[in-house]
Design an enzyme around this catalytic site. Structure first.
Site, PDB file in Angstrom:
ATOM      1  N   HIS A  75       0.130  13.814  -1.726  1.00 10.37           N
ATOM      2  CA  HIS A  75       1.164  13.106  -2.484  1.00 10.37           C
ATOM      3  C   HIS A  75       0.825  13.149  -3.968  1.00 10.37           C
ATOM      4  CE1 HIS A  75       3.159  10.502   0.873  1.00 10.37           C
ATOM      5  NE2 HIS A  75       2.962  11.754   1.247  1.00 10.37           N
ATOM      6  N   TYR A 204       6.757   1.242  -2.868  1.00 13.79           N
ATOM      7  CA  TYR A 204       6.365  -0.155  -3.027  1.00 13.79           C
ATOM      8  C   TYR A 204       7.578  -0.905  -3.569  1.00 13.79           C
ATOM      9  CZ  TYR A 204       1.431   1.295  -2.731  1.00 13.79           C
ATOM     10  OH  TYR A 204       0.219   1.789  -2.321  1.00 13.79           O
ATOM     11  N   PRO A 296      -4.608  -4.929   0.409  1.00 16.17           N
ATOM     12  CA  PRO A 296      -4.267  -3.521   0.654  1.00 16.17           C
ATOM     13  C   PRO A 296      -3.269  -2.928  -0.329  1.00 16.17           C
ATOM     14  CG  PRO A 296      -3.141  -4.951   2.220  1.00 16.17           C
ATOM     15  CD  PRO A 296      -4.073  -5.826   1.446  1.00 16.17           C
ATOM     16  N   LYS A 300      -7.234   0.553  -1.545  1.00 14.68           N
ATOM     17  CA  LYS A 300      -8.609   0.760  -1.987  1.00 14.68           C
ATOM     18  C   LYS A 300      -9.673   0.450  -0.937  1.00 14.68           C
ATOM     19  CE  LYS A 300      -7.477   2.361  -5.809  1.00 14.68           C
ATOM     20  NZ  LYS A 300      -7.449   3.810  -5.759  1.00 14.68           N
ATOM     21  N   TYR A 388      -5.051   4.564  -9.214  1.00 15.58           N
ATOM     22  CA  TYR A 388      -4.531   4.817  -7.859  1.00 15.58           C
ATOM     23  C   TYR A 388      -5.186   6.036  -7.226  1.00 15.58           C
ATOM     24  CZ  TYR A 388      -1.074   4.593  -4.099  1.00 15.58           C
ATOM     25  OH  TYR A 388      -0.458   4.454  -2.874  1.00 15.58           O
TER      26      TYR A 388
END
Length: 393
Positions: A75, A204, A296, A300, A388
């Site tokens: 991704h 998200y 979550p 991580k 990220y």
């Protein structure tokens, strides 16, 4: 009592313990892995599936990356839904080409088990009453029971990778160990379904009704989450109620494309931040959830465990192959520096995207302003992307 000799005893047969054992074995360093559950139980855990590029490279170095590279989904970005719109964070653009890989923790663990089997690695399941001893002495040891028989392994070092509830952290004296914790006033209700994902990249969602996440394990297996009160139980949520609430929290065009189906797994996970310091006591080293927990939201948890293993692996290599213990001596400080940065990032993402039960209208406006700033600033997006994909080891 049966006695074993090895260089490193690893308490905990999850992905971090197996990964360290595999890496060490390939360099001629012996280890024994002790796991209290059966292999089937370990493989039955449904956990995270977003791997930082550093973790991906570590799996390849361990000789366990072939299936991951075939079946994992690379991704280059993800989406954030807010105010009814969908904005994208371009990870590759903002990090010079770094990406993440979507590949389930269960699959990571399965690959590591197969690699350990292929090398005849010593992984002992259903090890009961595991207890580390003599942690500050030159030759520590671990005792346990197997099929009712007492067992003992003498070693140079012990690695506690046995999770938050394991025995390893509890073996550090209370006047040495310091713990930091933040408990969030909500949890995630997660559903796994055999349905095509609604998006090729994660979504998200920040919504006035609460957070939502559209994730995936493969092209045919989807993982979805919604924020729920801590008082909710899985039994309170039928599949139909879950899908209905998820659609409410997504932009209309996303909700319209959502394919629903029966859940094959459903659970509620509370959110908390936790750090234990130090991560070394004598010849005991903590790794993964034994030392730290993150909410979550930033993906991580498993990745932090991998960075712990990276530091330990290289520390052991220098110790055994070069006679240099500087890496092991610096392990706790180095690992914790990265842990706290990941804790900060996960805390920030959690506060950015969730609706706090006691949150005021001012809090909501501040969240909106934070998101407006994020998508008006390349620098802000670069900071999010850098964290990220994973900070450098």
């Amino acid at each position: 009592m049966s006695t074993h000799q090895t260089q490193v005893v690893i308490v905990g047969g999850g992905p971090s313990g197996l990964l360290l054992s595999q890496l060490l074995h390939r360099k001629g360093i012996s280890s024994i892995v002790l796991e209290k559950h059966t292999r089937a139980h370990v493989l039955g855990r449904i956990r995270a599936g977003v791997l930082e590029h550093g973790f991906v490279n570590l799996m390849r170095e361990a000789g366990c990356g072939a299936r991951m590279d075939r079946e994992g989904e690379i991704h280059e970005g993800f989406h954030i839904a807010h105010q009814g719109q969908l904005d994208r964070i371009d990870l590759a653009k903002h990090t010079g080409g770094d990406t993440v890989m979507v590949y389930g923790q269960t699959e990571v663990t399965r690959d590591l088990y197969e690699a350990r089997d292929a090398m005849s690695g010593v992984v002992i399941h259903e090890a009961q009453n595991v207890q580390p001893h003599a942690l500050t002495e030159a030759r520590p040891f671990v005792t346990w029971e197997q099929d009712g028989e007492a067992q003992r392994a003498e070693c140079d070092f012990i690695v506690g990778a046995d999770g938050f509830h394991g025995v390893s952290r509890k073996s550090i004296p209370s006047d040495v160990l310091k713990e930091y914790e933040k408990v969030y006033p909500f949890g995630w209700l997660g559903v796994l379904s055999e349905t095509p994902p609604v998006s090729e990249e994660l979504i998200y969602a920040r919504h006035e009704r609460g957070f939502a996440l559209c994730s995936l394990r493969s092209r045919t297996l989807s993982r979805y989450y919604i924020q729920v009160p801590l008082t909710d139980r899985v039994e309170d949520w039928s599949d139909a109620a879950f899908w209905q609430e998820l659609k409410r929290r997504l932009p209309d065009e996303v909700a319209a494309g959502l394919q629903t189906g029966p859940s094959i797994e459903k659970s509620i996970a509370p959110l908390r931040s936790f750090v234990a310091e130090p991560m070394r006591y004598g010849n005991l080293f903590l790794a993964g959830d034994a030392a730290h927990i993150v909410p979550p939201t930033g993906a991580k948890g498993l990745n932090l465990a991998a960075s712990d293993i990276y530091y330990l692996y290289h520390g052991f290599l220098d110790h055994y192959l070069k006679g240099d213990s500087a890496g092991l001596d610096a392990y706790s400080e180095k690992a914790l520096a990265r842990v706290w940065k990941a804790e900060r990032f996960s805390w920030w993402m959690t506060n950015l995207l969730h609706r706090a039960p006691e949150g005021s209208e001012t809090d909501l406006r501040l969240q909106r302003a934070d998101l407006d700033y994020l998508f008006s600033s390349d620098a802000a997006q670069a900071s999010l992307a850098e964290n990220y994909v994973g900070l450098p080891y």
